[in-house]
Design an enzyme around this catalytic site. Structure first.
Site, PDB file in Angstrom:
ATOM      1  N   PHE A 239       0.842  -1.192   0.000  1.00  0.00           N
ATOM      2  CA  PHE A 239       0.000   0.000   0.000  1.00  0.00           C
ATOM      3  C   PHE A 239       0.882   1.249   0.000  1.00  0.00           C
ATOM      4  CE2 PHE A 239      -2.612   3.267   2.137  1.00  0.00           C
ATOM      5  CZ  PHE A 239      -3.689   3.269   1.274  1.00  0.00           C
ATOM      6  N   PHE A 240       1.977   1.176   0.752  1.00  0.00           N
ATOM      7  CA  PHE A 240       3.033   2.176   0.690  1.00  0.00           C
ATOM      8  C   PHE A 240       4.266   1.542   0.064  1.00  0.00           C
ATOM      9  CE2 PHE A 240       0.665   3.498   4.606  1.00  0.00           C
ATOM     10  CZ  PHE A 240       0.117   4.642   4.063  1.00  0.00           C
TER      11      PHE A 240
ATOM     12  N   GLU B  29      16.461   6.156   4.000  1.00  0.00           N
ATOM     13  CA  GLU B  29      15.278   5.366   3.701  1.00  0.00           C
ATOM     14  C   GLU B  29      14.066   6.295   3.712  1.00  0.00           C
ATOM     15  OE1 GLU B  29      17.374   4.277   6.254  1.00  0.00           O
ATOM     16  OE2 GLU B  29      18.430   2.879   4.936  1.00  0.00           O
TER      17      GLU B  29
ATOM     18  N   ARG C  25       4.476   7.583  -0.989  1.00  0.00           N
ATOM     19  CA  ARG C  25       3.046   7.394  -1.219  1.00  0.00           C
ATOM     20  C   ARG C  25       2.553   8.470  -2.165  1.00  0.00           C
ATOM     21  NH1 ARG C  25      -0.585   8.281   3.925  1.00  0.00           N
ATOM     22  NH2 ARG C  25      -2.039   9.149   2.426  1.00  0.00           N
TER      23      ARG C  25
ATOM     24  N   ALA D  13     -10.227  14.346   2.911  1.00  0.00           N
ATOM     25  CA  ALA D  13      -8.948  14.180   2.203  1.00  0.00           C
ATOM     26  C   ALA D  13      -8.897  12.833   1.504  1.00  0.00           C
ATOM     27  CB  ALA D  13      -7.771  14.310   3.173  1.00  0.00           C
TER      28      ALA D  13
ATOM     29  N   MET E 225      -6.104  10.360  -1.408  1.00  0.00           N
ATOM     30  CA  MET E 225      -4.919  10.281  -2.257  1.00  0.00           C
ATOM     31  C   MET E 225      -5.298  10.445  -3.733  1.00  0.00           C
ATOM     32  SD  MET E 225      -2.364   7.478  -0.540  1.00  0.00           S
ATOM     33  CE  MET E 225      -3.527   6.129  -0.534  1.00  0.00           C
TER      34      MET E 225
ATOM     35  N   GLY F 118      11.561  14.682   6.360  1.00  0.00           N
ATOM     36  CA  GLY F 118      12.716  13.860   6.709  1.00  0.00           C
ATOM     37  C   GLY F 118      12.613  12.421   6.258  1.00  0.00           C
TER      38      GLY F 118
ATOM     39  N   GLU G  93     -13.272   0.374   2.062  1.00  0.00           N
ATOM     40  CA  GLU G  93     -12.026   0.964   2.549  1.00  0.00           C
ATOM     41  C   GLU G  93     -12.028   1.068   4.069  1.00  0.00           C
ATOM     42  OE1 GLU G  93     -11.214   4.631   0.556  1.00  0.00           O
ATOM     43  OE2 GLU G  93     -11.388   3.746  -1.453  1.00  0.00           O
TER      44      GLU G  93
END
Length: 206
Positions: free
Chosen positions: A24-25, A48, A52, A91, A93, A130, A159
């Site tokens: 998913f990510f 690292e 997304r 909100a 994506m 970061g 969902e």
């Protein structure tokens, strides 16, 4: 004042880009170096980063009734808080091929049952520079609060969404900034609204 960064993309050299995980990510490992403020190049470094899709947030505002619509839903990533149910803006994506406006309208209907009239861009920000590759773009969305069913639970079952609506006056919404609103986009959206409300009402009610 307008900020101009000292350097640009050409002042970063990616030496290696490795995918560590994709679900998913996505988790990627970059080895890179960049220009330093003294003009020299940094030593190679490893970072690292979670990747997304960009997201769109909508602050739903009815300028006639002077009301804002907020949503409440469960967030498992904040289990350390007193409550993992957060007060948020609508909100979602950005899916491949979608425009920001399409996302804003889709999510407003799915999460709040709201049909957005007009949208106005507010700003964009990086949630966690970061370690997270994502931009959130913020919009104000005009809606008719008389058509909102605040007693209905919203969201998509597929969902695992379970969303409660909170219709409040604009003053009540702004006053939330004095308390423990823990969602970053909600805090920033309400701060923008507090600073720009009068101009927004003038434009939308002209």
């Amino acid at each position: 004042m307008k900020f101009k960064p000292t350097y640009s993309q050409k002042d970063v050299e990616v030496l290696e880009d490795e995918c560590l995980y994709k679900g998913f990510f996505e988790m990627r490992k970059l080895t890179l170096r960049h220009k330093k403020f003294n003009g020299e190049w940094s030593h190679p470094m490893t970072r690292e980063m979670m990747v997304r899709s960009d997201a769109v947030c909508v602050l739903l505002f009815d300028p006639i009734a002077d009301k804002i619509l907020l949503i409440e839903q469960f967030r498992p990533t904040v289990m350390r808080s007193d409550s993992p149910w957060l007060l948020e803006l609508v909100a979602g994506m950005v899916e491949e091929g979608e425009s920001d406006e399409e996302v804003a309208r889709r999510e407003s209907f799915e999460e709040a049952g709201v049909v957005v009239k007009r949208l106005e861009y507010m700003f964009k920000f990086v949630p966690s520079p970061g370690g997270l590759v994502e931009y959130l773009r913020m919009y104000a969305g005009e809606f008719d609060s008389n058509l909102v069913d605040v007693d209905k639970i919203h969201g998509l079952d597929g969902e695992n969404e379970d969303i409660k609506l909170h219709l409040v006056t604009s003053d009540e919404a702004i006053s939330l900034l004095k308390h423990d609103v823990e969602n970053a986009s909600t805090i920033m959206g309400l701060q923008w609204f507090a600073l720009n409300k009068n101009d927004l009402v003038t434009r939308w009610c002209a």
